[in-house]
Design an enzyme around this catalytic site. Structure first.
Site, PDB file in Angstrom:
ATOM      1  N   GLU A  64       5.512  41.065   4.492  1.00 26.07           N
ATOM      2  CA  GLU A  64       5.313  41.096   3.029  1.00 26.07           C
ATOM      3  C   GLU A  64       4.659  39.800   2.549  1.00 26.07           C
ATOM      4  OE1 GLU A  64       9.170  41.865   1.372  1.00 26.07           O
ATOM      5  OE2 GLU A  64       9.309  43.787   2.392  1.00 26.07           O
ATOM      6  N   VAL A 112      14.562  51.135   2.427  1.00 20.33           N
ATOM      7  CA  VAL A 112      14.886  50.103   1.431  1.00 20.33           C
ATOM      8  C   VAL A 112      15.658  48.959   2.100  1.00 20.33           C
ATOM      9  CG1 VAL A 112      14.864  51.626  -0.600  1.00 20.33           C
ATOM     10  CG2 VAL A 112      17.007  51.306   0.670  1.00 20.33           C
ATOM     11  N   GLY A 113      15.644  48.948   3.454  1.00 18.54           N
ATOM     12  CA  GLY A 113      16.375  47.898   4.194  1.00 18.54           C
ATOM     13  C   GLY A 113      15.471  46.684   4.383  1.00 18.54           C
ATOM     14  N   ARG A 114      14.847  46.613   5.532  1.00 15.81           N
ATOM     15  CA  ARG A 114      13.857  45.557   5.813  1.00 15.81           C
ATOM     16  C   ARG A 114      12.755  46.198   6.648  1.00 15.81           C
ATOM     17  NH1 ARG A 114      15.816  43.020   2.391  1.00 15.81           N
ATOM     18  NH2 ARG A 114      16.724  40.947   2.414  1.00 15.81           N
ATOM     19  N   HIS A 153       8.857  45.755  -2.592  1.00 20.33           N
ATOM     20  CA  HIS A 153      10.183  45.162  -2.326  1.00 20.33           C
ATOM     21  C   HIS A 153      10.922  44.828  -3.635  1.00 20.33           C
ATOM     22  CE1 HIS A 153      12.753  42.646   0.646  1.00 20.33           C
ATOM     23  NE2 HIS A 153      13.501  43.188  -0.297  1.00 20.33           N
TER      24      HIS A 153
HETATM   25  O1  LIG Z   1      16.084  43.304  -0.376  1.00 20.33           O
HETATM   26  C1  LIG Z   1      16.872  42.793  -1.095  1.00 20.33           C
HETATM   27  C2  LIG Z   1      18.091  42.149  -0.678  1.00 20.33           C
HETATM   28  O2  LIG Z   1      18.375  42.037   0.534  1.00 20.33           O
HETATM   29  O3  LIG Z   1      18.811  41.719  -1.557  1.00 20.33           O
END
Ligand SMILES: O=CC(=O)O
Length: 335
Positions: free
Chosen positions: A277, A246-248, A295
């Site tokens: 993406e 859930v990071g990048r 995302h």
């Molecule tokens: O991915 C979402 C954020 O960095 O806020």
């Protein structure tokens, strides 16, 4: 009266918006996005191209509001000599040249902790889905395969799993708290050992992977973390290991991840973020051991409402010479 109001508005310092905010933010933030202290300047509303629009307004633009889709580069800042603040509506700051901001004396604020709980919920949801095969079993039922082919293969128990959290910031801490409650065993890797937690710390992410059943990536993307989850880390995680991101996207070597998933070198993945993406590697679409999400881990109407408050709060604080609400610690980027 109207003229007075217009004149006052024209005199207000301007906050540059490079791209239209997501529609949900406009709806939720409508009542917050007006201020007596500043005025938004919408670059996309102008018929002028950006390279003419920016110089035209350069003297009045003092702040920029951006999101992870709009890059704030040194070249852009060069055109805007009076900018002293960049506010990003994201937790991550990899789209902003932080070194250039520091050099130019520009402060940066991010989404602080407004996304931490929702981001953690999504990470835990992806982990459950991959381990218990929820989406894959759902497809099995919908496609009539329960009747035609019988039971779907069993998933595996979440409780007791050794979870390696990469990045113990706001989201990582909330992931740890949630998974501890499910009986998981938490360890972590981050830039530095955290004094306020007793979870085992691994300074080496490969060692963390070797001692984990699942890796959950919650860190930000920096020069240090780009492709940090590489072939070596994935093979240390091993055939039974799963990974959640859930990071990048670019924290993981995506080509290597795809190869490991296709060949069974790791057991599965739950991915909210991707390197390019909105494009997702085609092979992932075919795999039942992969759960995909566009995302949106951190985004709920609730987190967006809190975000709108924070964004406007940071801008109002800045234009009132008060301390910023969620400053990014720029020193941290050098590790
Ligand atoms: O991915 C979402 C954020 O960095 O806020």
């Amino acid at each position: 009266m109207e003229n007075n109001h217009n004149r006052q508005c024209q005199d207000l310092p301007q906050v540059l918006l490079l791209k239209p905010p997501p529609p949900i933010m406009v709806v939720l933030g409508e009542h917050r996005f007006s201020s007596t202290k500043f005025q938004f300047l919408k670059a996309w509303d102008s018929p002028l191209p950006l390279n003419q629009f920016l110089p035209k307004h350069a003297n009045s633009i003092q702040a920029i509001l951006c999101c992870s889709a709009s890059r704030v580069t040194d070249d852009l800042l060069q055109l805007l000599p009076f900018v002293r603040l960049v506010v990003t509506a994201s937790a991550g700051t990899n789209h902003i040249d932080l070194k250039a901001c520091r050099r130019r004396g520009i402060s940066v604020t991010n989404a602080g902790n407004v996304y931490s709980e929702d981001g953690a919920d999504a990470a835990v949801g992806l982990l459950f889905d991959v381990l218990r095969k929820i989406s894959a079993a759902d497809r099995h039922v919908r496609q009539g395969l329960w009747v035609k082919k019988g039971d779907y293969p069993l998933g595996s128990k979440v409780g007791g799993k050794r979870i390696g959290i990469v990045g113990l910031g706001g989201i990582g801490l909330q992931v740890a708290k949630r998974l501890e409650a499910f009986g998981c065993i938490i360890s972590y890797n981050s830039r530095n050992k955290k004094k306020f937690v007793s979870y085992p710390f691994y300074s080496n992410v490969c060692e963390l992977a070797a001692n984990s059943d699942a890796l959950i990536i919650c860190c930000s993307l920096t020069d240090q973390t780009r492709y940090m989850i590489n072939k070596e880390v994935l093979s240390a995680l091993g055939k039974k290991g799963v990974i959640v991101n859930v990071g990048r996207g670019a924290i993981i070597d995506e080509k290597e991840l795809v190869r490991c998933l296709v060949t069974g070198a790791i057991a599965g993945a739950g991915l909210d973020v991707f390197e390019n993406e909105p494009h997702v590697p085609k092979q992932l679409l075919e795999l039942d051991n992969v759960v995909l999400s566009p995302h949106r881990a951190v985004i709920t109407p609730e987190s967006f409402t809190a975000l709108c408050e924070l964004v406007v709060g940071n801008l109002e604080a800045f234009f009132s010479n008060l301390p910023l609400l969620s400053p990014v610690m720029i020193e941290c980027i050098d590790g």
